[in-house]
Design an enzyme around this catalytic site. Sequence first.
Site: not given
Ligand code: BJW
Ligand code: ZN
Length: 242
Positions: A100, A117, A148, A185
């Site tokens: 988060n 992140h 800058c 979560g």
């Molecule tokens: C509850 C609830 C309640 C609801 N109680 N529960 C290997 C394999 C495949 C792909 C890749 C890989 N390695 C890298 C990748 C690419 C990519 C990736 O993972 N893609 C997949 C989606 C396929 N990853 C990246 O690009 C990452 N970088 C990287 O790996 O660099 C190296 C590299 C570079 C280039 C090429 C290869 C490698 C970077 C990832 C950055 C993610 N950024 C975001 C945005 C952040 C900024 C912003 O906030 O705007 O991060 S995307 C978004 O998803 C955000 C979150 O942190 C992240 C995760 O989401 P999260 O937290 O899990 O949320 P939800 O909505 O998905 O789930 C919520 C859950 O809560 C649900 O399950 C509900 O049920 C539950 N819930 N209410 C308990 N009350």
């Molecule tokens: Zn600057």
Amino acid sequence: MFSPTLIERLKTARSVAVLTGAGVSAESGIPTFRGESGLWKKFRPEELANFNAFMANPELVWEWYNWRRKLISEVKPNPGHFALAQLEQLKPEFVLITQNVDNLHHLAGNEKVYELHGNIMRSRCVDCNKIITNLNPEITTKIPRCACGGLLRPDVVWFGEMLPAHVIELAFQAARESEVFLTVGTSAQVQPAASLPIEALRNGAYVVEINFEPTVISHVVDESILGKSGEVLPQLINMLKN
Ligand code: BJW
Ligand code: ZN
């Protein structure tokens, strides 16, 4: 709701690591990303959460981030955040790893927080990398700039970008060293964060998922507890105190 094994393991563990995702902040009023009422239903990640999209249309991306920054600046940590702050006080080795960007774990009182992140309240210059922490959360459509002259961007990690190297390294180390690992979560779909519970499992940790619904890793973890983190976590901490 809690197995005797979990209570026993958590009571006796010296080292505990927790991975959190957007679901932990849902009860504070911050939308998650995926799912029916998630942000990605309304906004396309490819238009907003990658660097090329930002350079192509910084105004649109800033508009979205300003909307979220304002929302986040108006909410408070919920009982799930506070329970995790209490857990940190109970354990000699405790690490909170969060995906988060909303700063709510700090506000709740957690001290050892690894932000994988980034943090939405920080901005960074795309040219000189200077970090700006005091940008008004209510700036409007204007595209903010660094002294800058470079474009400022939110200091968060977008798709295709590397996570801060030292932070992800420390997070994997904490996962490997943990006796109990909680994944709370998160949909566990975004890498490399989603590999942390797997790394913990491989190294012998007791891995427990707390989520509103089953996820892609529910079948591999030791226990999957279905429920809201703001309800489950305070009950779990209470059990530890008895
Ligand atoms: C509850 C609830 C309640 C609801 N109680 N529960 C290997 C394999 C495949 C792909 C890749 C890989 N390695 C890298 C990748 C690419 C990519 C990736 O993972 N893609 C997949 C989606 C396929 N990853 C990246 O690009 C990452 N970088 C990287 O790996 O660099 C190296 C590299 C570079 C280039 C090429 C290869 C490698 C970077 C990832 C950055 C993610 N950024 C975001 C945005 C952040 C900024 C912003 O906030 O705007 O991060 S995307 C978004 O998803 C955000 C979150 O942190 C992240 C995760 O989401 P999260 O937290 O899990 O949320 P939800 O909505 O998905 O789930 C919520 C859950 O809560 C649900 O399950 C509900 O049920 C539950 N819930 N209410 C308990 N009350
Ligand atoms: Zn600057």
